[in-house]
Design an enzyme around this catalytic site. Structure first.
Site, PDB file in Angstrom:
ATOM      1  N   LYS A   1      -8.913   8.096   3.014  1.00  0.00           N
ATOM      2  CA  LYS A   1      -9.311   6.619   2.580  1.00  0.00           C
ATOM      3  C   LYS A   1     -10.875   6.559   3.571  1.00  0.00           C
ATOM      4  O   LYS A   1     -11.638   5.917   3.020  1.00  0.00           O
ATOM      5  CB  LYS A   1      -8.548   5.527   3.173  1.00  0.00           C
ATOM      6  CG  LYS A   1      -7.391   5.592   2.412  1.00  0.00           C
ATOM      7  CD  LYS A   1      -6.227   4.555   3.148  1.00  0.00           C
ATOM      8  CE  LYS A   1      -5.073   4.565   2.310  1.00  0.00           C
ATOM      9  NZ  LYS A   1      -4.299   5.717   2.719  1.00  0.00           N
TER      10      LYS A   1
ATOM     11  N   PHE B   1       1.915  -3.256   3.858  1.00  0.00           N
ATOM     12  CA  PHE B   1       2.325  -4.599   4.301  1.00  0.00           C
ATOM     13  C   PHE B   1       3.827  -4.641   3.990  1.00  0.00           C
ATOM     14  O   PHE B   1       4.676  -4.281   2.986  1.00  0.00           O
ATOM     15  CB  PHE B   1       1.701  -5.666   3.819  1.00  0.00           C
ATOM     16  CG  PHE B   1       0.167  -5.810   4.194  1.00  0.00           C
ATOM     17  CD1 PHE B   1      -0.187  -5.243   5.352  1.00  0.00           C
ATOM     18  CD2 PHE B   1      -0.517  -6.688   3.598  1.00  0.00           C
ATOM     19  CE1 PHE B   1      -1.552  -5.530   5.847  1.00  0.00           C
ATOM     20  CE2 PHE B   1      -1.915  -6.929   4.167  1.00  0.00           C
ATOM     21  CZ  PHE B   1      -2.361  -6.073   5.228  1.00  0.00           C
TER      22      PHE B   1
ATOM     23  N   HIS C   1      -1.947   8.283   6.398  1.00  0.00           N
ATOM     24  CA  HIS C   1      -2.387   7.090   5.794  1.00  0.00           C
ATOM     25  C   HIS C   1      -3.873   6.588   6.223  1.00  0.00           C
ATOM     26  O   HIS C   1      -4.436   6.194   5.413  1.00  0.00           O
ATOM     27  CB  HIS C   1      -1.239   6.018   6.462  1.00  0.00           C
ATOM     28  CG  HIS C   1      -1.500   4.597   5.751  1.00  0.00           C
ATOM     29  ND1 HIS C   1      -1.490   4.396   4.422  1.00  0.00           N
ATOM     30  CD2 HIS C   1      -1.645   3.428   6.401  1.00  0.00           C
ATOM     31  CE1 HIS C   1      -1.502   3.120   4.121  1.00  0.00           C
ATOM     32  NE2 HIS C   1      -1.830   2.419   5.437  1.00  0.00           N
TER      33      HIS C   1
ATOM     34  N   CYS D   1       0.754  -1.294  -0.008  1.00  0.00           N
ATOM     35  CA  CYS D   1      -0.113   0.097   0.010  1.00  0.00           C
ATOM     36  C   CYS D   1       0.726   1.340   0.034  1.00  0.00           C
ATOM     37  O   CYS D   1       0.179   2.310  -0.269  1.00  0.00           O
ATOM     38  CB  CYS D   1      -0.987  -0.129   1.205  1.00  0.00           C
ATOM     39  SG  CYS D   1      -1.995  -1.607   1.094  1.00  0.00           S
TER      40      CYS D   1
ATOM     41  N   GLU E   1      -0.418   5.294  13.855  1.00  0.00           N
ATOM     42  CA  GLU E   1      -0.015   6.541  13.428  1.00  0.00           C
ATOM     43  C   GLU E   1      -0.282   7.692  14.042  1.00  0.00           C
ATOM     44  O   GLU E   1       0.548   8.492  14.054  1.00  0.00           O
ATOM     45  CB  GLU E   1      -0.737   6.343  11.803  1.00  0.00           C
ATOM     46  CG  GLU E   1      -0.352   7.414  11.159  1.00  0.00           C
ATOM     47  CD  GLU E   1      -1.109   7.434   9.604  1.00  0.00           C
ATOM     48  OE1 GLU E   1      -2.112   6.903   9.554  1.00  0.00           O
ATOM     49  OE2 GLU E   1      -0.654   8.340   8.820  1.00  0.00           O
TER      50      GLU E   1
ATOM     51  N   HIS F   1      -9.599   2.306   0.362  1.00  0.00           N
ATOM     52  CA  HIS F   1      -8.339   2.011   0.358  1.00  0.00           C
ATOM     53  C   HIS F   1      -8.045   1.504  -1.271  1.00  0.00           C
ATOM     54  O   HIS F   1      -8.143   0.166  -1.571  1.00  0.00           O
ATOM     55  CB  HIS F   1      -7.652   1.063   1.329  1.00  0.00           C
ATOM     56  CG  HIS F   1      -6.402   1.070   1.675  1.00  0.00           C
ATOM     57  ND1 HIS F   1      -5.268   1.647   0.712  1.00  0.00           N
ATOM     58  CD2 HIS F   1      -5.823   0.445   2.635  1.00  0.00           C
ATOM     59  CE1 HIS F   1      -4.286   1.200   1.161  1.00  0.00           C
ATOM     60  NE2 HIS F   1      -4.203   0.770   2.202  1.00  0.00           N
TER      61      HIS F   1
END
Lengths: 407, 114
Positions: A331, A395, A301, A161, A312, A336
């Site tokens: 998002k 990831f 993110h 991502c 985060e 996403h």
């Protein structure tokens, strides 16, 4: 020497619409584009953020559409928009010095179940000869090069991502090093293949709010329970500011800083201390020769996962010791888009600089008490914005952070 | 197994992404940039939809015309190139024209078919 790299063209295809203006208007409308998705019918999670307004055949030759998968349609359309926005007409630059670097998170998984069934039954002659060619990530950059006659470096970056972010970072470096005069860079992905959806579902990563798809993606809200699959593409034209001025192109923004890092921790979970993200933020700010107090806004993110959002938020709070600037998470509205998501954030950050407004984070009805941030909610917030930071994670523990400034 | 010219043209259009009106008998492959990969995809469409194996009779050289291909395929089908059965039934039942799905981007799904 000016180390900045100019953004002179933007192309966007997102669930909010086709084009930068449509995407911006959709983001500022303060709504989620998630809805029940017929492509996921029968699965435990059957909703997504689809690019519903996008008809590939309206933008691309039918034969191209026929032999390629949706992530390539999205990439090609965004690239065409970006090239037009940058006035990148034939002859405007030496084709040998125009590169294409795109981020794609994984192979397109649309056709694999069918191929797998044919393999199981031994019906090899019924397997499409295009099965591989239409789905491998490198084909997006290859098709863009073929359609726009870009003969310079051409490759795809895969870091889940964060892919689109790292693609932009590599592209930025191709400009800085003098390897290329122009690079079309960004990311593309369609994560709505059933195989992709069921994999993320089994992983426990997706929201299961089937009764309320539009309320499912709620980054930093206390009731969040996972992310919503999306799709889209963002492609930008990068070049040196001097090169842009010499050919009369408009500089929308400059990439002042870029940082990349790894958590070096776990396949899917971020490091609990956010050490990788913190490192990438520090690197990007040092690269931009700016401090945390110079940042006017952060596009986070913020995927809406229970663990990731808190880590985060804590990392931003700890890093921006004087208090983080206003934060938003796109998002919440767009879902996403996986390998495209980081590039979409960067493109929308450029739009934020243009419009001097922060789009809202949707669905923050009750901000998580563990999230000590100034989240922009409900409606866009107008403010003076000269510097924007984007944070993206993937990831494998990959992180990509950008610092963008007004020209 | 009988295949009509119309059925072959329809499969050729589906396999290559060309419009049926573009598939004029006199047109050479070179004129419409039809390459061997797309012709192989066309052959797979015929196998899935009609249970006919024709790959070996399609000449992918540039001078070949659309008419040459249609004629060769129709003759091959008539001569016994058919492999009707489970594959064809599956094609019509789940992957054929009636069963074709829409992709996320609204385009007829070929990522999962044939």
């Amino acid at each position: 020497m000016n180390r900045d790299v100019a953004v002179t063209g933007i192309g966007l295809v997102t669930p909010a619409g086709v084009g930068a203006d449509a995407t911006w208007d959709g983001l500022c409308s303060g709504r989620s584009f998630a809805a029940t998705d017929p492509a996921l019918s029968g699965l435990p999670v059957d909703f997504s953020c689809a690019a519903g307004d996008f008809d590939a055949c309206a933008h691309l030759p039918r034969r191209t559409v026929r032999r390629t998968d949706p992530f390539i349609h999205l990439a090609l359309t965004a690239a065409q928009q970006a090239a037009a926005d940058a006035r990148l007409t034939p002859g405007a630059a030496d084709p040998d010095r125009i590169g294409v670097v795109l981020g794609v998170g994984s192979n397109s998984l649309l056709g694999y179940p069918s191929v797998s069934r044919r393999l199981d039954t031994g019906e090899h002659h019924l397997i499409s000869p295009l099965a591989l060619a239409r789905s491998v990530p490198s084909m997006a950059a290859g098709e863009v090069a073929a359609h726009l006659d870009c003969r310079g470096p051409n490759f795809t970056v895969a870091s889940a991502c964060a892919s689109g972010g790292h693609a932009l970072g590599v592209a930025r470096d191709l400009i800085r090093s003098g390897t290329c005069d122009l690079v079309l860079a960004g990311g593309s992905e369609s994560g709505r293949a059933p195989l992709s959806a069921i994999s993320f579902t089994r992983m426990g990563a997706l929201s299961r709010r089937r009764h309320d798809p539009a309320g499912a993606s709620r980054p930093f809200d206390r009731d969040r329970d996972g992310f919503v699959l999306g799709e889209g593409a963002a492609v930008m034209v990068l070049e040196r500011p001097g090169h842009a001025h010499a050919r009369g192109a408009t500089v929308h923004a400059v990439i002042a800083g870029y940082g990349a890092s790894a958590d070096a921790h776990h396949p899917t979970s971020p490091h609990p201390d956010g050490r990788g993200l913190r490192h990438a933020i520090g690197t990007a700010l040092a690269d931009a020769r700016l401090g945390t107090t110079d940042v006017d806004h952060i596009s986070a993110h913020g995927t809406s996962t229970p663990v990731g959002d808190v880590i985060e938020a804590r990392t931003l709070r700890d890093t921006f010791t004087a208090g983080p600037p206003p934060v938003t998470a796109l998002k919440s509205s767009l879902g996403h888009a996986l390998g495209a998501a980081a590039a979409i954030q960067v493109a929308c950050a450029v739009l934020t600089l243009r419009h001097q407004a922060v789009p809202p984070t949707v669905n923050v009805d009750h901000q998580d008490e563990a999230v000590d941030l100034d989240i922009v909610t409900k409606v866009p917030r107008q403010r003076r914005i000269r510097t924007v930071m984007t944070t993206s994670c993937g990831f494998g523990g990959a992180n990509a952070v950008f610092v963008l400034r007004t020209p | 197994m009988q295949l009509t010219c119309e059925e072959v043209i329809e499969a050729l259009a589906r396999g290559t992404g060309m419009r049926e009106e573009e598939l004029i008998p006199e047109t050479r492959l070179a004129d419409v940039e039809l390459d061997s990969l797309m012709l192989a995809e066309f052959a797979t469409v015929l196998a899935v939809q009609h249970g006919v194996r024709v790959a070996e009779v399609i000449d992918p050289t540039e001078a070949t015309t659309i008419g040459d291909i249609v004629t060769a395929v129709v003759e091959q089908a008539r001569a016994g190139g058919a492999h009707a059965g489970a594959a064809a039934q599956e094609a019509h039942g789940t992957q054929g024209r009636q069963g074709r799905q829409r992709t996320p981007t609204g385009v007829a799904s070929q990522g999962s078919a044939p």
